[in-house]
Each structure stands twice: as structure tokens, then as C-alpha cells.
Write an enzyme that holds these catalytic residues in place. Structure first.
Site, short mmCIF file in Angstrom:
data_model
loop_
_atom_site.label_atom_id
_atom_site.label_comp_id
_atom_site.label_asym_id
_atom_site.label_seq_id
_atom_site.Cartn_x
_atom_site.Cartn_y
_atom_site.Cartn_z
N GLY A 124 38.64 -38.58 14.86
CA GLY A 124 38.04 -39.87 15.50
C GLY A 124 36.61 -40.30 15.48
O GLY A 124 36.10 -41.19 16.06
N GLY A 172 35.43 -42.05 12.81
CA GLY A 172 35.26 -43.23 12.37
C GLY A 172 35.39 -44.28 13.62
O GLY A 172 34.62 -45.17 13.68
N CYS A 173 36.25 -43.94 14.53
CA CYS A 173 36.70 -44.92 15.37
C CYS A 173 35.32 -44.96 16.48
O CYS A 173 34.96 -46.01 16.79
CB CYS A 173 37.86 -44.56 16.41
SG CYS A 173 39.18 -44.31 15.35
N1 LIG Z 1 30.99 -33.14 9.82
C1 LIG Z 1 30.35 -34.15 9.93
N2 LIG Z 1 29.06 -34.05 10.29
C2 LIG Z 1 28.19 -35.15 10.90
N3 LIG Z 1 28.52 -36.41 10.52
C3 LIG Z 1 29.77 -36.49 10.31
C4 LIG Z 1 30.66 -35.55 9.73
N4 LIG Z 1 31.90 -36.05 9.47
C5 LIG Z 1 31.58 -37.22 9.51
N5 LIG Z 1 30.42 -37.71 9.98
C6 LIG Z 1 29.83 -38.96 10.14
O1 LIG Z 1 31.03 -39.65 11.11
C7 LIG Z 1 31.20 -41.07 10.81
C8 LIG Z 1 32.32 -41.34 10.58
O2 LIG Z 1 32.81 -40.99 9.04
P1 LIG Z 1 34.13 -40.67 8.48
O3 LIG Z 1 34.68 -39.73 8.89
O4 LIG Z 1 33.79 -40.91 6.77
O5 LIG Z 1 34.67 -41.91 8.84
P2 LIG Z 1 36.50 -41.97 9.37
O6 LIG Z 1 36.64 -41.17 10.63
O7 LIG Z 1 36.87 -43.37 9.44
O8 LIG Z 1 37.24 -41.44 8.30
C9 LIG Z 1 30.10 -41.24 9.58
O9 LIG Z 1 28.75 -41.64 10.25
C10 LIG Z 1 29.76 -40.05 8.96
O10 LIG Z 1 28.86 -39.59 8.53
C1 LIG Z 2 45.43 -44.88 16.57
C2 LIG Z 2 44.73 -44.32 15.70
N1 LIG Z 2 43.58 -45.26 15.18
C3 LIG Z 2 42.84 -44.59 14.24
C4 LIG Z 2 42.99 -43.65 13.83
C5 LIG Z 2 41.91 -42.87 12.67
O1 LIG Z 2 41.19 -41.99 12.93
P1 LIG Z 2 40.82 -40.64 12.00
O2 LIG Z 2 40.48 -41.37 10.57
O3 LIG Z 2 39.77 -39.77 12.55
O4 LIG Z 2 42.23 -39.97 11.82
C6 LIG Z 2 44.02 -42.93 14.12
N2 LIG Z 2 44.10 -41.46 13.64
N3 LIG Z 2 44.81 -43.03 15.09
MG LIG Z 3 36.81 -38.92 9.65
#
Ligand SMILES: Nc1ncnc2c1ncn2[C@@H]1O[C@H](COP(=O)(O)OP(=O)(O)O)[C@@H](O)[C@H]1O
Ligand SMILES: Cc1ncc(COP(=O)(O)O)c(N)n1
Ligand SMILES: [Mg+2]
Length: 546
Positions: free
Chosen positions: A259, A261-262
């Protein structure tokens, strides 16, 4: 708000008339407008991501969040077990319900499971004006489950991205949007940000717009590097069409990143809704995610490989809400020990030893009163005393210093008339903590009640040398305040073994106990003095005037 908020964009048509009407209605109702984010996203039953993350992120950032649910997922820390898309016309219905009634500042999108849902959203945005659109192009969950299939890519590229003020793909999503290019380094991320910018987003605001001059021009791209292989930092690339910014934070070692990213996108939306410029909003959001991950790195929810984190920074075991047995109990005021470091020093004992002895002797609540201590020492003392108090189930309050109470997670504060008002302390400390206020008059007691205090301390009943220039109110003054108080009262000021019985035996309404300083701590044997006073109070209570 600057009259207008006119957006000159490719195909958006914004109705100035509606903005004027809606601010007029707000004026008519006399209410202040509240920053408002609308999250258009999927539900995550495990509540780590999706709508649930968006609600928590906005709540944590102090912004109202309404929700349009596009899809319901059966999801947990193991993965996504099932997806049930909400019918498109029902998504349209939700959008209409929210947007026709409420003044939404920023729309944030997450899971948009079909081309039809994207079209419905875009249609709504032509009918109802908002100030900014944050697009998190969710496609695949971190567990690898598909949340929006490849058939949606062209609609994202051609119709949604050009409308966005910022788009926030992770590495996989950036790659998919760009036809599957490889993204393995920070340099690749920069390249991707530039290519995505060329696709849109390119919404342009007029310069009178309330988010600030030129700050949102040409749209913005944030390529998130949470999943960048072999990276020691968490690096995101922000590109506004002119400049690149490499945003780095430490990479928190934790499984609880479901979560992120969200949450990041919602926090960006929340900051924009408050009026922050785009780059500031992104920086604040990244810092917030980092802080929440660091706080939550050891919490354990679920058995899967990727856990949720705590948006409100409150769930960690050891925090007060886990350990306090119940809410404030007025009978805890019975024998109220107020410390004095000078006295304890004089008798050669530490504050912790003094507090432990008082509790052993029967003190039912303790207040740490440190008028001259350095803040750092005060905090350390508070933490050590708290450990002793907690182990005996006795509440510990801090005199005056709301910051020390917060930092040590003590059970509350006691404030005087010239300290922070009870209402402000209540806002800072929250509903669970105990707040006591010193009151000499009926008006002050009334004000303490209105301000959300739990009890009042009334005095000085007798003259005392622990407080300079403190006029006594005597037994009559105490009686007046007790009769009028809606809160329980503890009597204070010069009370000791020779007069405590008199105070209690008066049988005053609301009087629950006595607070003492010298009678316990300016003595050689704290344990013996406390025991003696406790016995005396028990005796007086049983014979008080009914
Ligand atoms: N282990 C972590 N420590 C610090 N920041 C993190 C970590 N993992 C993700 N982030 C940050 O959280 C945000 C979401 O990134 P990301 O995980 O790449 O997106 P998503 O959840 O959409 O896959 C970004 O700002 C990223 O740099
Ligand atoms: C309903 C919903 N919306 C968005 C994400 C993406 O989140 P993540 O990349 O952390 O799995 C998810 N897993 N579920
Ligand atoms: Mg992520």
C-alpha cells in the site's frame, strides 16, 4: 479561493459557474471549506492498499476523503484471491453522488479495472470541476496479481494521462506504459519519466489558480523506485517537464510495504488539496511514507510476505492504548502524590525511588512536577517513572509540559491557569489522556469542564511553601468550587497528616481526594509517610459528613 480555478486543458471543460455557486453555498451555510480528496479506487479487504489506504492517508494528513469504489478485491497479505468489478454505471452513480454535492478539491485515482470505468471518470470530470487530478496507474499488485489488464494501457496513455496533473507509476507500471522498456537503474527511471511526460500529463492552469502560479504547469511525472533492484535508498524520480529531481529516502528494512504506492499518491493529493505546490506535496508525501514505514517496520499483521503499515502511527505494541487498563477513574484522585525534585534531592533519593515508595505506600496517582529540569532530563525521568507507575497500574501525569507527556506517553497532564488551555491540550493529547486543571474559582472550573478536562485541582486550601505567591482559598473557597464543579475535584495546598482528615470529613460534593507534595516527599521515609496518610484518609472517608 481565487475566483475561477480555470483549467485550460485539452478536452476538459470546467464550469466556472459551479465553482462560484458552490463557494456561495458554503458562505451561506457559514462553514469553512475543508480540503477534500476524492479517491476513485478499489477496495482491499486486508485494508493495506486501495480505498482503505487512501482513507487512512488522508485522515493522517488532516484532509477529508470521499470514495468511489471501482472494484472490490478479496485480498490479504498473501495476495489477491478474487476481484469483483463494480458495474460501470454504478461507478458513474457514485461519482455523481459525490461530485454533485460536495466541493472536491483533488481527485486521486487508483485501481481502474476497465476502459469503461476510465471513460465514466473522464466524463464526470468534464461535468464537475476539480482543482487537480492525481493518477496512480495501478496495474499489478506487489503480490503480482493483475488489477487492470493490458487492454487498458492505451486508454491510460491516450485519455487518462493527458488529464493528470501528476502520474505516479512504479517501475513495472512505467515500463508497461512505455511498451515494456527495461527499467533497472536510476538513469532508466529518468528516461522513463521524460518519455511519460511526453505522453502527457500536460494540464495547464491559469496563473490566478489557487495552487500557486505556474506550479502545476505542464503536468508532472513521479517514477517510484520502491522496487528498484539493488538500491540502498528508496529513490523516486520527479520530472516537471523542465527539471528532474532525484528524491531519496532511506530504504526501511521491513515486510510492511503493502500500500505504499496508494498512500503516496493519496498524500500527494491531500497536500495539493491543502494548497501546496506540486514538488512540496511530493516531498511531504515521500517523507510521510518513510516515517510511517519506519514506525511500522516491526508490526505483524497477517502471515503473508507483504504486510500493511500503520498510517496513523499508533498501533505499535507498547503504545499507551494497549496498556492503560481503562479510562480515567475519579477515585484515582484519592491520594494524589505530586513530586518535587528539590525535596527528593535533599533527602538523597532519586525521583524513581521516591515515586516507587509513594506507590507502595498507597498513592493512587502521581504527578511529575519539575519546574527547573532540562527538557531532556525531564523526559528521561518521566520515562523511568512511567515504567514504575505502569507496573503498578497507577496513572502518571506530567505537570505543565504537554510535549513531555506526549514524548513519554505518560497518562496525561496537569495544567495551571497560565499554562496551555485544557482545550488545546486535549487537541494535542487526544481523547484518552487525562487532563487536570488548577482552579480557584467557579468560572475557572466551568472553563476547565468546557475545555475537556477530566478533573480539577482546587487550592491552595492551606498556605504552602511549594508554590510562591499563591493565594489560599481556604476550606470555604474549596467548598464553593466543589459545589459548582461538574468535574471531580482534588484538594491541594498545604495538606498533610494533621489537616487531611478535616478536608475529607467535610464531605464536599465532588471532592475525591487530596494532593500532597511536602507531606510525602519532604520527609525522610516516603513509604511510611504515604502509608500513614493513606490510612488517615481511609478513616476520614468512612466518617465524612454525608
Ligand atoms: N522499503 C522502503 N523504504 C522507504 N521507502 C519506500 C520503501 N518501499 C517503497 N518506498 C517508497 O514508497 C513509495 C511507493 O513506491 P513503490 O513501492 O515503488 O510503489 P507501489 O507501491 O505503487 O509499487 C515511493 O516513494 C517509494 O520510494
Ligand atoms: C485495491 C487495490 N488497489 C491497489 C493496490 C496496489 O497496492 P500494492 O502495489 O501495494 O499491492 C492493491 N493491491 N489493491
Ligand atoms: Mg509498493
Amino acid at each position: 479561493m481565487a475566483s475561477g480555478g480555470v483549467i485550460l486543458s485539452n478536452s476538459f471543460s470546467f464550469y466556472q459557474k459551479r465553482i462560484v455557486m458552490s463557494s456561495r453555498m458554503q458562505e451561506k451555510n457559514g462553514g469553512a471549506s475543508i480540503p477534500h480528496v476524492l479517491s476513485v479506487a478499489g477496495s482491499d479487504s486486508g485494508a493495506g492498499a486501495g480505498i482503505q489506504a487512501d482513507l487512512k492517508a488522508c485522515a493522517a494528513r488532516g484532509v477529508y476523503c470521499s470514495t468511489v469504489i471501482t472494484s472490490v478485491t478479496a485480498q490479504n497479505t498473501v495476495g489477491v484471491q478474487a476481484v469483483h468489478a463494480v458495474p460501470e454505471d454504478f461507478v458513474a452513480q457514485q461519482l455523481k453522488s459525490v461530485l454533485s454535492d460536495m466541493q472536491v478539491d483533488v481527485v486521486k485515482t487508483g485501481m481502474l479495472p476497465s476502459v469503461g470505468v476510465v471513460k465514466v471518470l473522464l466524463q464526470s470530470l468534464t461535468e464537475f470541476s476539480v482543482r487537480a487530478l492525481v493518477v496512480d496507474p495501478v496495474m499489478v499488485s506487489t503480490s503480482g496479481d493483475v488489477l487492470a489488464g493490458p487492454s487498458i494501457l492505451s486508454t491510460f496513455r491516450e485519455e487518462l494521462l493527458p488529464m493528470a496533473n501528476i502520474v505516479t507509476p512504479n517501475i513495472k507500471e512505467a515500463s508497461a506504459l512505455l511498451g515494456g522498456i527495461r527499467l533497472e537503474t536510476v538513469a532508466d527511471m529518468r528516461n522513463a519519466a521524460e518519455l511519460l511526460h511526453a505522453l502527457g500529463p500536460r494540464v495547464v492552469y491559469d496563473t490566478g489558480f489557487s495552487l500557486g502560479e505556474n506550479l502545476l504547469q505542464n503536468g508532472n511525472v513521479l517514477v517510484k523506485g520502491g522496487d528498484l533492484p539493488d538500491s540502498l535508498d528508496a529513490v523516486d524520480i520527479f520530472f516537471n517537464g523542465e527539471h528532474f529531481y532525484e528524491l531519496r529516502s532511506s530504504r526501511i528494512k521491513t515486510r510492511n510495504t503493502h500500500g505504499t504506492g496508494c498512500t503516496l499518491a493519496s498524500c500527494i493529493a491531500a497536500e495539493l488539496a491543502k494548497g501546496s505546490p506540486m514538488l512540496t506535496a511530493v516531498r511531504v508525501a515521500k517523507r510521510y511514507v518513510e516515517t510511517a514505514l519506519e514506525y511500522s517496520k516491526d508490526i505483524l499483521i497477517g502471515n503473508g510476505i507483504q504486510g500493511p503499515f500503520d498510517h496513523l502511527l499508533r498501533l505499535k505494541s507498547g503504545s499507551q492504548s494497549f496498556h492503560r487498563k481503562d479510562a480515567f477513574n475519579p477515585s484515582d484522585l484519592f491520594l494524589y502524590a505530586v513530586t518535587d525534585s528539590g525535596m527528593n534531592k535533599k533527602w538523597g533519593r532519586s525521583m524513581v525511588d521516591a515515586v516507587a515508595a509513594a506507590i507502595q505506600g498507597g498513592a493512587t496517582i502521581v504527578q511529575l512536577r519539575e519546574k527547573d529540569a532540562e527538557t531532556r532530563d525531564f523526559l528521561e525521568t518521566a520515562k523511568s517513572c512511567l515504567a514504575v507507575c505502569r507496573s503498578h497500574g497507577v496513572p502518571l501525569l506530567i505537570n505543565d509540559r504537554v510535549d513531555v507527556a506526549l514524548a513519554s506517553d505518560a497518562d496525561g497532564v496537569h495544567v495551571g491557569q497560565s499554562d496551555m488551555p485544557a482545550s488545546v491540550a486535549r487537541t494535542l493529547l487526544g481523547p484518552e489522556k487525562i487532563i487536570g486543571v488548577s482552579c480557584k474559582t467557579i468560572e475557572q472550573a466551568q472553563q476547565a469542564w468546557i475545555g475537556g478536562a477530566d478533573y480539577i485541582g482546587s487550592g491552595g486550601v492551606y498556605s504552602t511553601n511549594t508554590k510562591a505567591n499563591n493565594p489560599t482559598i481556604g476550606l470555604d473557597g474549596l467548598k464553593t468550587v466543589c459545589s459548582a464543579s461538574k468535574l471531580p475535584v482534588v484538594a491541594i495546598g498545604g495538606i498533610n497528616a494533621s489537616n487531611a482528615g478535616t478536608v475529607i470529613e467535610m464531605g464536599l460534593p465532588n471532592l475525591k481526594g487530596v494532593a500532597v507534595v511536602s507531606a510525602l516527599f519532604d520527609r525522610e521515609n516516603v513509604l511510611a509517610e504515604t502509608k500513614k496518610l493513606h490510612a488517615l484518609l481511609m478513616e476520614a472517608s468512612s466518617s465524612k459528613i454525608q
